[in-house]
Structures are given as C-alpha cells and as structure tokens.
Design an enzyme around this catalytic site. Structure first.
Site, short mmCIF file in Angstrom:
data_model
loop_
_atom_site.label_atom_id
_atom_site.label_comp_id
_atom_site.label_asym_id
_atom_site.label_seq_id
_atom_site.Cartn_x
_atom_site.Cartn_y
_atom_site.Cartn_z
N HIS A 21 -3.15 7.37 3.51
CA HIS A 21 -3.36 6.10 2.87
C HIS A 21 -5.13 5.73 3.11
O HIS A 21 -5.26 5.99 4.37
CB HIS A 21 -2.67 4.97 3.15
N CYS A 56 0.76 -1.18 0.06
CA CYS A 56 0.02 -0.02 0.05
C CYS A 56 0.65 1.25 -0.04
O CYS A 56 0.35 2.25 -0.32
CB CYS A 56 -1.06 0.01 1.24
N ASN A 114 -10.52 1.50 -0.14
CA ASN A 114 -8.97 1.21 -0.10
C ASN A 114 -8.70 0.90 -1.39
O ASN A 114 -8.76 -0.44 -2.01
CB ASN A 114 -8.99 0.28 1.17
#
Length: 328
Positions: free
Chosen positions: A255, A117, A285
C-alpha cells in the site's frame, strides 16, 4: 489452509486527467518551492473532476482489466467493489459500476467490501473463496477512491499526500496462478488514528455536521507506530502460511501509504529494495486504489511476470494489517 487455484488474467487502472504538482501545494500553503516534495516525498498526484466519479473511474479501470483478460462484461459472474470511501451510501459503488458496464439488467451479483485502505485485498480474498467454492468462474474486483473531496488543508501533513484514482483486476478459476496465503488482523485500540466522521448514521447532514467532521483526520505518528509494532510478526506469519521465504518473492506490492512508510517497511522488514513497487511520488496515497494501481503498474512495466510470486501488503484505518501471497 491449502492454496486456491485462480489466476489474475487482467489488470487495469485509471488516473484522472488533472494533475496536481507539489509546487502547486507549495504555492497554496505559502511554502518555498520544493518544500512539499522534500517533506513528503511526493512530486505529483491526480485529482478527479466532477464528472470523474468513483463509479466512472472504476468502470474505466475495469474495462482496461477486461481488455487484458480477453473477456467482456457479460462474461463476469461477480463484481466486487473495494473502495475505501463509497460514491454514495446507498446503493453500493459496485452496483453503479455494474450499470456503467451495461450490465444493469444482467442479474450479475454486485456488492461492496470495505476495509478502508485494504479493501482490495479483502475483496480479492472473497473472490478467491467464491472461486474455491465453485460459485463463480470469473470475477471483477475494483477499487476507486477520490480522496481529494475530504482533505483538510489545515492539516497539510495528511492532505498533501493523497491522490485520486482507480484500478481493477479480473480473476478466473484455474490457470497457473494461485492465492498461496492471506491474513488480516485488526487492532481497534487504534481506531481513532484515522477518522472520517461524517457520512454515516452518527454524523449526517440531517442532524448537522460540526466543522471538520466532513474532513479526513489522521494522527500519522500514531498510525505509523501501531503499524510498525504489528507488521514484522504479521509478515513472518504470512510467509510461513505461504511456505515462501523473502528470497522467493519476485515482486512486493505495498500500500502506497507514504514515502516514510514505504522506506520504513523496506528497511525494517528486510524487503529487497529492487523488488518493491514504489509509485508514491507519482500517485500519492490513493486509499484502497493504491495496491491494485501498483499491481497494474508492476504488470504493465514487466516488473511482475507470469509465474512470479507477489506479496501484496499494507495497513489501513482500524488499525488493520493485511497481506496476500499470490502466484501470478
């Protein structure tokens, strides 16, 4: 370390045309209408169709970033792919994007950087180092992820929060921008909190894949606890490196891990809520594409303007924590 003089001259993003609403997940799981959004804080996300491959989406986002930057593909010196999951093991997704941009015979360096990520932050830092060394003048960094192909709907607490998409930036040497500080830390005792086993040399089709090994598995509680343990001290150290306090940050781009993670970060890290970019409810996400997509949203919505200091930060499988302070 001294700051690195480079400017983000263009940002761009791409969202697949197909939208999956949370009410669709309610129907799929047999839940009451509104339960998915109430539980996970997400209203919709985008899902890539077969023709919207990672390289296709990455190239589309790259074109939009180059349009803002006022440059063309031939003006690039370096292409860095920063995807959480590659389109295919070999060759790199960056190679595929280079070809889609019409640069297949150009010789322009193109390769991937992976930190799940946080791949975008690590690739952006690498681009900055290349600029600092004088190796490149202009670089393209893109992230493109299709989470929807690897979700396990027997575990809706993980599957329900992911979305697909891509985003990119163009960075150039000079200008009024700068990378003020960067940091990245990994705590591998949490490596089993987020796992996709298949696709490498240990678990692959030639040897057989056991049920579930080709699906993403996440222990959300463990990942959350580990990240919460290390983030406060990490952020303090990053701010000290940059010589900037929270009051001096114009925009915070985290994030988009989950609604809970965003709320917890804003509360426990004392982040000013009005400066935090939160698009999770509309995108979910997006793995590595989350941070650059939120960055593009901040720029195009006017939340991040020239001269502002932005904090980009997040966590990733590993468990890793990472952040970057940039003057936009």
């Amino acid at each position: 370390m001294p700051s690195i003089n480079l400017t983000i001259t263009g940002t761009g993003s791409y969202l697949p045309a197909t939208v999956l609403n949370s009410t669709d997940i309610d129907d799929r799981m047999g839940w009451a209408r509104g339960e998915c959004e109430a539980r996970f804080g997400i209203a919709r996300r985008h899902v890539a169709m077969p023709d919207e491959t990672s390289s296709f989406m990455g190239a589309e986002a790259a074109r939009r970033a180059m349009e803002m930057a006022g440059c063309g593909p031939q003006d690039l010196d370096l292409i860095l792919g920063a995807c959480g999951v590659m389109e295919q093991p070999i060759p790199s997704t960056a190679t595929l994007v280079q070809d889609r941009l019409g640069l297949g015979r150009s010789g322009i360096a193109a390769f991937d950087v992976n930190a799940t990520c946080l791949s975008f932050l690590q690739a952006l830092d690498l681009a900055a180092l290349h600029v600092q060394c004088g190796r490149v003048r202009r670089a393209l960094v893109f992230s493109s992820d299709i989470a929807s192909v690897g979700l396990d709907w027997n575990r809706p607490e993980a599957a329900a929060i992911f979305g697909d998409g891509a985003a990119a930036v163009v960075v150039e040497a000079g200008g009024k921008g700068a990378v003020l500080a960067h940091d990245f830390q990994t705590y591998a005792h949490g490596h089993d909190a987020c796992v996709l086993a298949a696709g490498g040399t240990r678990v692959n089709p030639a040897r057989g894949i056991a049920p579930g090994e080709d699906r993403f598995r996440m222990d959300g509680g463990k990942a959350f606890k580990l990240a919460s343990r290390y983030l406060p001290r990490f952020l303090q150290r990053l701010l000290q490196k940059a010589g900037v306090g929270l009051a001096g940050i114009g925009c915070i781009i985290p994030h988009q891990a989950s609604a809970q993670a965003l709320q917890h970060a804003a509360r426990n890290l004392w982040l000013p809520p009005g400066r935090v970019i939160d698009i999770f409810a509309r995108t979910g996400n997006q793995i590595a594409a989350s941070i650059p997509t939120a960055l593009d949203h901040a720029v195009r919505s006017g939340r991040l303007v020239r001269g502002d200091v932005a904090l980009l930060m997040g966590t990733s499988a590993g468990i890793s924590v990472g952040g970057m302070m940039v003057r936009f």
